[in-house]
Design an enzyme around this catalytic site. Structure first.
Site, mmCIF file in Angstrom:
data_model
loop_
_atom_site.group_PDB
_atom_site.id
_atom_site.type_symbol
_atom_site.label_atom_id
_atom_site.label_comp_id
_atom_site.label_asym_id
_atom_site.label_seq_id
_atom_site.Cartn_x
_atom_site.Cartn_y
_atom_site.Cartn_z
ATOM 1 N N ASP A 109 75.272 55.237 7.293
ATOM 2 C CA ASP A 109 74.735 54.045 7.769
ATOM 3 C C ASP A 109 74.936 52.841 6.958
ATOM 4 O O ASP A 109 74.656 52.545 5.864
ATOM 5 C CB ASP A 109 73.068 54.484 7.790
ATOM 6 C CG ASP A 109 72.146 53.415 8.810
ATOM 7 O OD1 ASP A 109 72.918 52.714 9.555
ATOM 8 O OD2 ASP A 109 71.031 53.642 8.651
ATOM 9 N N HIS A 110 75.469 51.885 7.987
ATOM 10 C CA HIS A 110 75.750 50.471 7.216
ATOM 11 C C HIS A 110 74.601 49.419 7.814
ATOM 12 O O HIS A 110 74.900 48.460 7.294
ATOM 13 C CB HIS A 110 77.079 49.931 7.652
ATOM 14 C CG HIS A 110 77.673 48.856 7.167
ATOM 15 N ND1 HIS A 110 77.710 47.566 7.568
ATOM 16 C CD2 HIS A 110 78.263 48.729 6.043
ATOM 17 C CE1 HIS A 110 78.523 46.950 6.849
ATOM 18 N NE2 HIS A 110 78.766 47.312 5.805
ATOM 19 N N SER A 111 73.656 49.990 8.191
ATOM 20 C CA SER A 111 72.752 48.876 8.561
ATOM 21 C C SER A 111 71.890 48.573 7.325
ATOM 22 O O SER A 111 71.958 49.359 6.309
ATOM 23 C CB SER A 111 71.694 49.600 9.511
ATOM 24 O OG SER A 111 71.201 50.818 9.153
ATOM 25 N N LYS A 112 70.931 47.659 7.508
ATOM 26 C CA LYS A 112 70.204 47.169 6.274
ATOM 27 C C LYS A 112 68.621 46.788 7.023
ATOM 28 O O LYS A 112 68.754 45.726 7.786
ATOM 29 C CB LYS A 112 70.665 45.820 5.693
ATOM 30 C CG LYS A 112 72.127 46.033 4.989
ATOM 31 C CD LYS A 112 73.200 45.534 6.118
ATOM 32 C CE LYS A 112 74.436 45.563 5.382
ATOM 33 N NZ LYS A 112 75.105 46.774 5.159
#
Length: 395
Positions: A336-339
Site C-alpha cells: 500500500d503506497h497510500s498515506k
C-alpha cells in the site's frame, strides 16, 4: 499564456434538435390569453434562473463518474495483489463522495476517462487547450516523481497534487501516485508503475477565496512543479503561485503551518503543512498532539525504513499492518503506497490523507495532510483497519 518548459520542468453537436411547431398565430394568441399571470411569471423566472444553473454546471469542481460536480471525493486504488484472491488488474478502485455512506467499488478502471479522476482532470485538459483565452483558468501540477522519468526529486517536497481554478472556484487534488498525471498535451492516463500498490487521492472543491491560503500551504511543501499555467489575472492575486510555477525564489517560511479550509459546500478541513526545517515525524510530533487523539497510521512501510509505533508523547501513533476491504479481501501495508491515518477512538472521528510515509528518510522531507471529521469518511477509513501494531503488542 502557453506553459514553458525548462530542463524537463514546465513553468509552468452539441446537437440542436429541431422541433416542428404547428401552432398558428391565432392559436398562440389564444394560449397566451388563457395563461395566468402566475404562469407567465413562473416561465420568466425559469429564463432568469437558467443562466445561473448553466454557470454552476460549468464551474470547475471535483467530478464524479457521471461528470457531475461534487463537493469532494476520495479514491482508494486497490493493490494488484490481495490475500485470498488471485492477482487483480491493479486498476480497481473504491470511491466515496457526499452522496455515499461507505465505499463503493467503481464500475470503471482508474486508467479510463470515465473514472472520477478522469472526469475531474478532463477540465484540466480543456483549460490547457484554451490557454489563449484571457478567461482561461490557472493550473499547477506537481509530483516528486514526474511522468516519463525514472528519477525522484529529493530536493523538493514529497508531495503530489493538482490545482485547477478560475476566478470563481476550483479544486485541489492531493494524491499518492508517482508519475501522475501525464503532461496535459498527452491527455488522461494512469502509469503502469501505479498498478502494483494501493494509492489514495482526495479531491476537494473550493471557492476562489480559499486559494490564497492553499498557496501558502504549498509554499511549505516546496513542490516539484512540472507543468503549470498562471494567466495574468491570477499572477497579481496569487503571486506566490506564479513564483512556484516559474521556479523563482520563494518568500521565507517558518517550520510548519496549520490552517483551516472550507469546501465550496461548507465542509470544514484542517491542513497541516511542514517544511524541510521540521525534521521529525509529522504523525507523532505534530498531528496526533495537535488533534489530541491517538492515531492509526497507514503508509508505505518498507522493511528497515519504517518508523515503529510510537508512544513516547501523550498522544500515540500505531502502525496499521493489514487492511481489510469491504469486498471480502485483505492486503498488507507493504503493498500500500497510500498515506492516511484515523483516530484510534471512534468518538474523535479524525481522518487525515496526505503525502508522507512514516519512514526515517521522510522526517526531513516537506509535505502535509488534509484532515476532516466527516463522519462517513471516518467510518469508511476506520473500517479498513484489520490490525495494527501498538507499542507493545499487535491488535
Amino acid at each position: 499564456m502557453k506553459p514553458s518548459q525548462t530542463s524537463g520542468f514546465v513553468s509552468r453537436k452539441k446537437e440542436e434538435k429541431e422541433r416542428n411547431f404547428s401552432f398558428s398565430n391565432s392559436s398562440i394568441c389564444q394560449q397566451e390569453e388563457k395563461m395566468s399571470a402566475g404562469a407567465v411569471w413562473y416561465r420568466l423566472s425559469l429564463l432568469v434562473l437558467m443562466p445561473d444553473v448553466l454557470l454552476w454546471a460549468a464551474r470547475i469542481s471535483c467530478r464524479n463518474e457521471a461528470g457531475e460536480a461534487v463537493d469532494w471525493f476520495v479514491v482508494y486504488k486497490l493493490p494488484r495483489y490481495t490475500m485470498n484472491a488471485s492477482a487483480g488488474s491493479g486498476l480497481d478502485y473504491m470511491y466515496l463522495d457526499p452522496s455515499s455512506r461507505n465505499w463503493e467499488l467503481s464500475r470503471h478502471f482508474i486508467n479510463t476517462s470515465q473514472s472520477a479522476l478522469g472526469q475531474t482532470l478532463d477540465q484540466l485538459y480543456r483549460t490547457y487547450k484554451d490557454q489563449e483565452n484571457s478567461t482561461a483558468g490557472a493550473y499547477m501540477i506537481y509530483n516528486d516523481a514526474i511522468p516519463s522519468s525514472k528519477n525522484y526529486s529529493t530536493r523538493r517536497g514529497h508531495t503530489k497534487g493538482i490545482l485547477l481554478l478560475d476566478r470563481s472556484q476550483g479544486f485541489w487534488l492531493i494524491h499518492s501516485i508517482p508519475r501522475f498525471p501525464p503532461f496535459p498535451e498527452q491527455g488522461y492516463g494512469y502509469p503502469a508503475s501505479g498498478r502494483r500498490n494501493g494509492q489514495t487521492a482526495i479531491c476537494v472543491t473550493y471557492t476562489y477565496d480559499q486559494f490564497p491560503e492553499i498557496v501558502t500551504q504549498l509554499l511549505y511543501y516546496n513542490p516539484n512543479v512540472y507543468n503549470c499555467s498562471i494567466p495574468h489575472p491570477f499572477q497579481q492575486a496569487l503571486p506566490n503561485l506564479q513564483k512556484m510555477c516559474l521556479g523563482s525564489s520563494l518568500p521565507w517560511i517558518t517550520v510548519k503551518h496549520l490552517t483551516k479550509l472550507k469546501s465550496a459546500g461548507g465542509e470544514n478541513f484542517l491542513h497541516f503543512a511542514k517544511s524541510h526545517f521540521f525534521v521529525d515525524d509529522i504523525y507523532v510530533a505534530w498531528m496526533a498532539q495537535n488533534l489530541e487523539t491517538d492515531l492509526l497510521a497507514e503508509s508505505w512501510q518498507l522493511q528497515g525504513q519504517d518508523l515503529p509505533s510510537n508512544c513516547s508523547l501523550p498522544r500515540h501513533v500505531y502502525n496499521v499492518k493489514e487492511i481489510k476491504i469491504p469486498f471480502h479481501s485483505y492486503f498488507y501495508s507493504n503493498y500500500d503506497h497510500s498515506k492516511w491515518c484515523v483516530s484510534w477512538r471512534y468518538e474523535d472521528q479524525w481522518t487525515c490523507i496526505g503525502d508522507l510515509n512514516r519512514a526515517t528518510q521522510q522526517t526531513w522531507r516537506s509535505g502535509g495532510f488534509i484532515c476532516t471529521q466527516n463522519q462517513n469518511i471516518y467510518k469508511a477509513f476506520r473500517g479498513l483497519v484489520s490490525y495494527y501494531k501498538s507499542c507493545n503488542v499487535t491488535n
